[in-house]
Design a protein around this motif. Structure first.
Motif: not given
Length: 267
Positions: A188-215
């Motif tokens: 969906f991001a490749a179809r010009n959609v902005a995706v924000l996803v809340v995750l717990h798994d750091l490695n999933l975020a590493a594989q699929y996210a362009d950027r990470i916001l850590l709180l």
């Protein structure tokens, strides 16, 4: 672009978010990480308008979110909360078709039916279309609601940017469907959609996210690429877990390896 500016949320004198500024642009996946109670879901609720910040503002496509017409907003922005309850005996297809409501006039069109069918297949639940929703497992129902929000923003009205906000969409899923769900987010991001996803798994975020916001504790600890954010000292400080960061053997992203207390970190 969807932008939160200097967001602060306080309840009964307790700060849930403190001066958070965040941007997510069409074409990217932004993962929001942090331990329990870090403010991840609170931030998502503020960005989608479900919670009014104590101070700060949310702007979508240059317009304050509070001034958007609700139907116009729903045509371009979809939100998948952590928990979606539905106790009526609708079929799975009928549940997904609900995502087309912002686009309807008096009744569903053939295009709405086709989009609902395509969204079911995209989320890997096309085979469940005729099942009663109330008979589904937790993981199946989570994937059905993913289909529903995909159907909601399947097409871009007049080429407008679209936004997909997902709150822990992998929480009830097995390993294969965790990756499937985040692959859908990337497509969906490749179809010009902005995706924000809340995750717990750091490695999933590493594989699929362009950027990470850590709180942590309602405050921004780091924001940037997975390589920039996923640093051993940062993870130790936020999660209290010793880690080693290595290069993923098959992908160009970091791999977070958690270590037991006293374990050698020199791998």
């Amino acid at each position: 672009m969807l932008e939160g500016k200097h967001l602060h949320v306080a309840i009964n004198g307790q700060s849930l978010l403190g001066d958070i500024s965040v941007q997510v642009t069409p074409g990217e996946v932004l993962a929001v990480l942090g331990p329990n109670g870090a403010g991840k879901s609170t931030l998502l609720k503020v960005l989608c308008g479900d919670r009014v910040p104590t101070s700060g503002s949310v702007v979508m496509d240059g317009q304050y979110l509070t001034t958007w017409d609700k139907k116009d907003c729903a045509r371009v922005r979809a939100v998948l909360p952590q928990h979606s309850s539905l106790n009526f005996n609708f079929t799975v297809f009928e549940v997904v078709l609900m995502g087309r409501c912002p686009h309807q006039h008096e009744s569903n069109s053939q295009s709405d039916y086709a989009i609902a069918d395509a969204a079911l297949r995209e989320a890997g639940v096309g085979h469940l279309a005729d099942r009663l929703y109330t008979t589904l497992s937790g993981g199946e129902s989570q994937r059905v609601h993913l289909s529903r929000v995909l159907a909601q923003i399947w097409e871009a009205p007049n080429g407008a940017p679209r936004y997909l906000l997902l709150d822990e969409p992998t929480s009830s899923l097995d390993l294969a469907f965790q990756h499937h769900t985040l692959s859908v987010a990337r497509r969906f991001a490749a179809r010009n959609v902005a995706v924000l996803v809340v995750l717990h798994d750091l490695n999933l975020a590493a594989q699929y996210a362009d950027r990470i916001l850590l709180l942590d504790g309602g405050r921004q600890v780091a924001v940037g690429s997975p390589q920039e954010v996923l640093q051993a000292d940062v993870i130790q400080a936020v999660y209290g877990m010793p880690t080693s960061i290595i290069s993923h053997p098959h992908m160009s992203c970091p791999l977070v390896v958690t270590l037991a207390a006293g374990e050698d970190k020199s791998i």
